[in-house]
Scaffold this active site. Structure first.
Site, PDB file in Angstrom:
ATOM      1  N   TYR A 241      -2.765  -0.665  -5.380  1.00 13.91           N
ATOM      2  CA  TYR A 241      -2.668  -2.104  -5.657  1.00 13.91           C
ATOM      3  C   TYR A 241      -1.395  -2.334  -6.464  1.00 13.91           C
ATOM      4  O   TYR A 241      -1.090  -1.581  -7.390  1.00 13.91           O
ATOM      5  CB  TYR A 241      -3.872  -2.568  -6.476  1.00 13.91           C
ATOM      6  CG  TYR A 241      -3.712  -3.961  -7.050  1.00 13.91           C
ATOM      7  CD1 TYR A 241      -4.161  -5.088  -6.355  1.00 13.91           C
ATOM      8  CD2 TYR A 241      -3.089  -4.158  -8.283  1.00 13.91           C
ATOM      9  CE1 TYR A 241      -4.006  -6.363  -6.874  1.00 13.91           C
ATOM     10  CE2 TYR A 241      -2.915  -5.434  -8.810  1.00 13.91           C
ATOM     11  CZ  TYR A 241      -3.383  -6.532  -8.097  1.00 13.91           C
ATOM     12  OH  TYR A 241      -3.216  -7.798  -8.603  1.00 13.91           O
TER      13      TYR A 241
ATOM     14  N   GLU B  27       1.490 -10.254  -4.726  1.00 11.56           N
ATOM     15  CA  GLU B  27       0.418  -9.258  -4.828  1.00 11.56           C
ATOM     16  C   GLU B  27       0.291  -8.509  -3.520  1.00 11.56           C
ATOM     17  O   GLU B  27       0.345  -9.120  -2.454  1.00 11.56           O
ATOM     18  CB  GLU B  27      -0.891  -9.978  -5.170  1.00 11.56           C
ATOM     19  CG  GLU B  27      -2.033  -9.039  -5.495  1.00 11.56           C
ATOM     20  CD  GLU B  27      -3.294  -9.807  -5.892  1.00 11.56           C
ATOM     21  OE1 GLU B  27      -3.784  -9.619  -7.008  1.00 11.56           O
ATOM     22  OE2 GLU B  27      -3.784 -10.604  -5.061  1.00 11.56           O
TER      23      GLU B  27
END
Lengths: 293, 383, 293, 383
Positions: free
Chosen positions: D101, D189
């Site tokens: 992530y 993101e």
């Protein structure tokens, strides 16, 4: 006493696993410098002759209490390494690496100044030697012994030359500081001269400059206003032709300013004795210290 | 590295700085073809790093092919203050309503870029700085913040540029600052920066100095060359990664560390000699580098004696001795060498030299002694 | 007494020649604010109803002694104008402009913080009013009179609403500060609350917050640790659905943090009374000041 | 503005962030053609701003044209948690060795960009943050200094990524930071950021929020749209430059200033009503803007009453009154209006309204009173 480095120095070397990094770090340790860590990204967990290697400066600080960094990484990565040391809160960063791009130096200098938590010596400098206490960098320590002469210089080998002549005349040194000859030195003559002025052990200050920039002229002003100890200076580059770069990125004479004559004149105008050769510097030092004693 | 005008202008064009359209040419034919393509009138400009080219006949206006040919023939190969013209830049001639001066320099004293603007362009800016310093507007830029639009306005208003070009002048200053940062220059200078009768703004000249240390990030810049400024020994040294500057004397100098080498030049001069070169073998020189450096020094036919002045820090004196011994084996020099070794591994180095017993090599214990000896051995410089 | 602006304020307006800039600058002057200059590049030498216009802030400082700037220029140019005011050494910069890009705000904030010589209020704020002394911005001064309640608010009109209710209950204000609702306000609740705490005239502090960010939570911590004066708070946005932007770039509720309930709870946990409506805020204020008197 | 996955990936690709090659499709035919061009296996991905699309059937792997067609048919037009799928993104399916992530967010609290990295990618990062906060490495970046190479290394080492990808992960973080700055994002993101079996690094998803205020500098970003998220009233408001958010109730709200409007929603709720919208007419609203805003509010068929809550600062109450009068002339609303005017030029505004004597328009002196009145007039919200 000494300035910048001493028994309390806890050194971490960036680029310790490179051949030069290893060689000089171990030499510094042999001299007595407390070498507590090395940093080489990806080699964390290894050790160099017993010195633990970490991936980041931060680990060297939290795990080994490093307070002084020596930068030995190649020019393309050196500014990044300096900034990493700064971000890790290391107080004194000594960058030996030669050939760092000028804009990288400017950026590193500007960040360090902005945050105000570290001092950078160099880049492109031989490091610092406080004889009998610690040696960080590539200064050949065997020529120097403890004493009362503080030396600050833009040139590495010239420093050894001058120091050697002084040593042969019986003088020792409080600290020898190579500030480097690059366009954006982290620390200037003025900074180091101020430290020597405050250092009780130092009784004479030797300032070794060279053509290019105006660090010597600024030092002359500062000395006149703030320094009570005797100062002897040397300027290299009287015979350098104008407009040519002489190796040091810093050693460029452009136009009338930055020339050796002008620098020598500026220093002499403020009462600083200027030797014409390294030998003459030593002679002037003997004269002054004799007078001071 | 100092760029030629046309190299600087091509750099400018890449970053959107307005320049007259032009083409480089290395032959008369190329020059004429370029002129034809650009359209007359054109300026035929000698590409050498010398101020005042125009007055010395290095810039001519051509209004047709015959003139373009004649000017190209006259200028190519011309000697301008010691530099031979190998390249031309052919560009559309510009009408000029006003000539300004603009630059971005790496100000070592302030440790910040300095941007300057003056309406007194087209002349020697150093003379302007001396005679009428207020005619040049100055502004230091915080490198962490960069050049802001208001900086451009402030400079333009202070310099007193015509009101209708405040905005475009501000914009071009921002672009020049961008060139300075993006190309890692230490100098970006435009003199003259012209205002056209149509009130456009254009860089009519370009003086750019790039930081050689940044070339690993700028491959295309690393390949730029200035043929007119290339000396055979300097080129040879550059290819070998040595810092070498050719000088006018007859004593070859090799030292380690720029400061020590400069000091050596000074001491040699005080001893009555003249150095033939500056050569910094650098930190940590290995034997091969020393051998290579000896070749470069001896490639200069003026050299009648060589001085090695080494004070070892990173450099180890034994490596220097090995390099010198290898050089003697390969090159068999005919001129005398004076060698002074001090510092790291000096004992080993001196021992190696003593064992090798090289012909015509003298060792000296001190820098002053070495300088005196080499001056004695070199004899007077040839004319 | 008052905070930030008073009789010594010497105001320069950037964008004075625009219609809103002219309107509000003259209104501020009518109120009694010392308006000494305007800035509009290219219009130097003109004047707006007698107020001299300059090309640069620097001229407004050197020629008119401006010490406070009001920014009224359109969003694409506003950050540049703020930075120009900062570079000219203006101590207090009040940015009214709404819709400045977030990265521009971040840059302006970071530069101001780095140099440490100016304070920025806003952007996207209604300005500051010290009743009876000076008004800088767009706060409708007619609703407010001098008094002992300091108000600090992220929202413009909400400030007027609360101030108006207080005024109708007989309270006057030391100073009313609109800090704006943008993502990167130059000045936070904490800063202003600290000033009110130090201001002898202020006896009660009213803090008007809204959803988004954590400025209210930080204020709660600060108040608990440093503020002895009574504080009443209001939080707008209880009925705002999560994840939606409500006009103010700042008013975004993302996830569990930044919500009105959490903010109110944080303040109440630190002993700050929180009113459910502007009217309730006024009622709480009456209660507390009654108690304080 | 929140971008769809494919818009974010196209942005990434422009800045050199490695993404699987793919094409957007709005029809089944386009989807199949894209799949054929890319080569199987491909992922057929619904383009809606909803986490967990995959589990809801919004992402399918196709290994041939028939499957690509079947998946495209199934997904296009599908309803995923209230959002209709209008667009697909067809991309080469990736083999995954590890899921990380990575993100760059505008941290308002620290007033600096925050970069995060975790090896626990591919799952709900907020759950990770709650259950195992140490699994996410954090680093704030000084915006004046920017993201340095050592930041990338530090995050990679702290997050404990595999040693062989420390360098490429650092590099991609630097690129994501660059996207964040260059495109003026408030969020960038990537979840998951994958490591392929060949030890390459790739962004397998993209979540990007752009700052609408920056669109004057980014024309191409201004034109990006998310059809699935577009509400007709919200689109109408956007075209008119109004800040409008549709809500679930029946009371239309117009106010000036986001804080006051939010407060108005709260007060209406406390009075027992439900707002149909948030509408901030903004500072300095002129009459036309008010008229235009009334049209937007009334375009929502659920609205049974409208509340104007104006406290004039920049906004002048007389302008608001004129706008309302003009709106009545043009639109002839059938629902009641409650109007509360205070602040700049309130007396003039109230006078104008009184003179106009609009049908079914009630003026109230206070915010609380106005809220009570509009709740009374609106009646209960329709289902």
């Amino acid at each position: 006493m000494s300035i910048l480095i001493d028994e309390n120095t806890r050194l971490v070397t960036a680029g310790i696993t490179g051949s030069e990094g290893t060689f000089h770090t171990l030499r510094n340790r042999d001299y007595g410098t407390k070498v507590v860590a090395g940093v080489t990204p990806g080699k964390g967990g290894q050790n160099v002759d017993g010195i633990p290697v970490f991936n980041t400066f931060e680990e060297s600080v939290t795990q080994q209490g490093a307070n002084t960094a020596m930068i030995f990484v190649p020019p393309p990565f050196a500014a990044d390494s300096i900034l990493e040391a700064e971000a890790a809160g290391i107080e004194l960063i000594i960058a030996i690496t030669e050939g760092i791009p000028a804009h990288d130096e400017l950026r590193a200098y500007s960040v360090i100044k902005k945050n105000g938590r570290s001092r950078l010596i160099g880049p492109n400098c031989p490091g610092i030697l406080s004889p009998g206490k610690a040696n960080v960098g590539i200064i050949p320590a065997q020529f120097f012994k403890p004493g009362n002469v503080g030396v600050v210089s833009r040139s590495g080998t010239l420093t050894y030359q001058i120091g050697n002549v002084l040593a042969q005349s019986g003088f020792g040194n409080s600290t020898i500081v190579g500030i480097g000859g690059d366009p954006v030195p982290g620390t200037d003559f003025v900074d180091v001269v101020a430290m020597f002025q405050d250092d009780p052990e130092t009784e004479l200050i030797v300032l070794s400059g060279e053509i290019g920039g105006d660090a010597e002229e600024k030092a002359a002003e500062y000395i006149a206003a703030h320094v009570t100890k005797p100062v002897v200076a040397y300027i290299a580059g009287f015979s350098a032709p104008p407009g040519k770069t002489m190796g040091h990125a810093g050693a460029i004479v452009s136009g009338s300013s930055g020339g050796a004559e002008a620098k020598a004149a500026a220093l002499e105008a403020k009462g600083v004795k200027v030797g014409k050769t390294p030998t003459e510097v030593a002679e002037l030092a003997i004269e002054l210290l004799g007078a001071a004693a | 590295m100092d760029l030629l005008e046309y190299q600087g202008k091509q750099l400018f064009a890449r970053h959107g700085v307005p320049v007259p359209s032009g083409k480089p040419a290395r032959t008369v034919e190329e020059a004429v073809a370029a002129a034809e393509e650009i359209g007359y009138p054109v300026a035929v400009k000698a590409q050498v790093q010398i101020g005042g080219r125009g007055k010395l006949g290095g810039i001519k206006i051509a209004t047709n092919a015959a003139e373009a040919r004649a000017h190209a023939e006259a200028i190519l190969g011309m000697d301008i203050r010691g530099l031979t013209v190998y390249e031309l830049w052919i560009e559309g001639a510009s009408d000029i309503a006003a000539e300004y001066y603009a630059s971005v320099v790496f100000d070592r004293s302030a440790k910040a870029p300095l941007v300057m603007l003056s309406t007194k362009g087209g002349m020697d800016i150093e003379a302007v700085a001396e005679e009428d310093p207020d005619a040049i507007a100055h502004l230091h830029v915080d490198p962490l913040v960069g050049f802001q639009d208001f900086h451009g306005r402030e400079l333009a208003f202070k310099a007193g540029v015509d009101a209708d070009v405040v905005r475009p002048i501000g914009a071009i200053l921002k672009q020049l600052y961008h060139v300075f940062v993006a190309e890692e220059a230490t100098l970006v200078e435009v003199n003259p920066l012209i205002i056209t009768p149509e009130r456009g703004v254009r860089a009519l000249d370009a003086k750019v100095t790039l930081d050689n240390n940044s070339f690993f990030r700028h491959k295309e810049n690393a390949e730029l060359r200035d043929l007119s400024a290339e000396d055979p020994q300097e080129r040879m040294a550059k290819e070998r990664g040595l810092t070498y500057v050719k000088l006018d004397g007859n004593i070859g100098i090799l030292g380690n560390g720029a400061g020590l080498v400069m000091s050596t030049l000074d001491v040699v001069k005080l001893a009555g000699g003249e150095a033939a070169n500056f050569l910094d073998a650098g930190g940590g020189s290995k034997a091969e580098a020393i051998t290579s450096a000896v070749e470069v020094i001896l490639a200069n036919p003026r050299v009648t004696a060589v001085l090695f002045n080494i004070f070892g820090g990173i450099t180890r004196c034994d490596e220097v001795a090995r390099g010198l011994i290898a050089a003697f084996a390969q090159i068999k020099p005919t001129v005398p060498f004076v060698v002074r070794l001090d510092g790291t591994n000096d004992v080993e180095g001196r021992k190696l030299l003593a064992e090798a017993d090289l012909p015509n090599v003298y060792t000296e214990a001190t820098m002053d002694g070495a300088a005196a000896k080499v001056v004695e051995l070199a004899g007077p410089a040839r004319a």
